[in-house]
Design an enzyme around this catalytic site. Structure first.
Site: not given
Length: 540
Positions: A335, A357-358, A379, A445
């Site tokens: 992240q 990520q993130d 994500d 998700r």
């Protein structure tokens, strides 16, 4: 309007019943449920209210307090007392958070754990105070309470990896305190609606509409800016400041007017923080290819996700145009946030956010993104804001071997929170380095059980797998019956819904469903986006 008519109906019903059954004695009423002054009708209504609350016992305790201090037990009075109790209980945590920051209170395994909790706690206190002040303005109060619950989750998430003697006390105290917040939010909400209902109210007085001069600045190119009207950041020394952080620090606190900061062409290697007291900040750049803010903090290097952001915005009324924000930590560092926004009434136009990520942490409150580019892998748009993306390019990059791309991970934890991700008239694309044949990509998700994300009239390219959506890691099915995922009127080779997931919470939406997630309905955008000079579409 129908909801408030119902509120006042109950209020009048309560008041009339109390007038008929009021005791002749001047003594105060004893607390519920042992009070002989509450007749069967009142008891039944209180039981009905509290039995449908997330925490019934806490609800009953709150009502006891309201009766003991002489507040009429109508619904609005009860809501006010519930909010005041939530505020009072939250204030009690202040000293505990201060102790947690001591040398032995909480031992951090990730840098910024206690700092995150302290900052989020103060934000919750501010939101609860505003909720009391604006008790009759349901959309605002729902926003503030939803953000407070999000703050709780973020703090507790960070504490998961911490140790220390105060950790159990802090965790338990937070869990007990925020029961009052959850109950207050449930009183304001219509059970059973996946959309949270029409927002429907004019915001009063904040943020202020732009002056003619400020509007012309926002709509002009960099070379047309009047230096006397703005703060200028330039690395070559031709401005007022050489770093963005210096300009933010110089800006006045709690400004009711827009504070315009022009950031000239350059690569600004700094982690920029816009704290809560810096309201109405406007960052204007020379364009996404010219003005770039970059950083490389990540969870892999020991930071919390919340604290990893290259640009972190907490001040209400934030605007940005023509700026790129990068987090260059790389896919192996986990992240690593480029932009984090936990500020109400924030809007960004023609900006770019680049990470893995993130990438974009739409943490809380109401947010709007127009004609922006967002690049990432896992994500890469996540959080629990009420956020609308319009006309944006959402682009999946090549992740680590074995990873899948997930465009969204929305984290709604409470069925009454007015939060979610609405992606409207956007393009869902693959970056040049992504091999769609070997890497699976999903629309989203469920990070939390009430996760809520919709795609409306967007172009979805062929990188998206036919199922469309993914379960959370491990495939345990959490939230599949409580989430709300929807698609309406999308186009492109990846837009077909015939082979989509068959979860109870997935919907091929109707026009009426889609309408609930538009700018006007979902983020009360007609009330405040006009003050930004940014374009927006208010409907489907």
């Amino acid at each position: 309007m129908a909801y408030f008519r119902l509120l006042f109906f109950f209020a009048l019903s309560f008041t009339a019943t109390l007038a008929v059954n009021a005791p002749s004695s001047s003594h105060s009423r004893p607390p519920y449920p042992n009070s002989p002054t509450l007749d069967a009708h009142n008891k039944s209504l209180v039981k009905s209210l509290c039995s449908s609350a997330p925490y019934p016992d806490t609800c009953f305790d709150t009502f006891k307090v309201s009766i003991s201090i002489g507040i009429n037990p109508n619904i609005i009075g009860f809501l006010l007392q519930s909010l005041k109790t939530a505020l009072s209980e939250t204030q009690k945590l202040t000293d505990l958070f201060a102790k947690a920051g001591g040398s032995s209170g909480i031992i951090e395994k990730q840098k910024g754990t206690v700092q995150d909790c302290q900052e989020l706690h103060q934000k919750s206190l501010f939101s609860l105070k505003k909720s009391v002040d604006k008790i009759k303005n349901a959309p605002d109060v729902k926003t503030y309470l939803s953000a407070s619950l999000t703050n709780r989750v973020t703090c507790l998430e960070g504490l998961d990896s911490a140790t220390g003697p105060l950790k159990p006390t802090l965790v338990n105290s937070m869990a007990d305190t925020y029961k009052y917040v959850s109950n207050s939010l449930s009183l304001l909400s219509k059970p059973g609606s996946p959309h949270g209902g029409k927002q429907g109210r004019r915001l009063l007085g904040f943020p202020r509409w732009l002056s003619r001069k400020s509007r012309s600045i926002l709509q002009s190119s960099g070379e047309d800016y009047d230096p006397s009207s703005i703060l200028t950041v330039a690395q070559d020394g031709t401005g007022n400041f050489t770093t963005i952080g210096e300009a933010i620090e110089f800006a006045p606190d709690n400004s009711p007017d827009r504070v315009i900061i022009f950031v000239k062409t350059g690569l600004y290697d700094e982690n920029v923080v816009i704290p809560s007291q810096k309201t109405n900040i406007v960052l204007l750049g020379d364009g996404i290819d010219a003005t770039v803010i970059t950083g490389n903090r990540s969870v892999g290097d020991g930071w919390t996700t919340f604290r990893s952001a290259t640009l972190a915005v907490s001040g209400e009324g934030f605007l940005a145009r023509g700026i790129s924000v990068y987090n260059t930590a790389g896919p192996a560092k986990g992240q690593a946030v480029a932009l984090r926004v936990n500020a109400d009434l924030a809007a960004l136009y023609q900006c770019s956010f680049v990470g893995y990520q993130d990438t974009l942490y739409a943490h809380s409150f109401r947010q709007f993104y127009r004609e922006c580019d967002v690049y990432g892998t896992v994500d890469f748009i996540f959080g629990n804001a009420a956020v609308v993306f319009q006309g944006c390019n959402l682009v999946a990059r090549r992740p680590l071997p074995g990873q899948s791309n997930i465009f969204t991970a929305q984290s709604r934890t409470d069925e009454y929170e007015t939060t979610g991700i609405s992606i409207q008239n956007c393009s869902i694309l693959a970056a040049d380095d992504l091999d769609a044949a070997t890497t699976k990509s999903y629309l989203g998700r469920p990070w939390r059980p009430y996760s809520r994300t919709v795609y409306i009239e967007s172009f979805i390219d062929d990188l998206i797998v036919p199922a469309g959506w993914s379960e959370w890691s491990g495939g345990n099915g959490t939230g599949l019956d409580t989430l709300y995922y929807g698609e309406y009127g999308n186009s492109g080779p990846g837009a077909g819904t015939a082979q989509r997931v068959t979860w109870p919470g997935y919907h091929v939406m109707s026009y009426e469903d889609a309408l609930q997630f538009t700018v006007s309905e979902f983020i009360t955008g007609e009330d405040w986006l006009g003050s930004t000079s940014f374009p927006y579409d208010d409907g489907v």
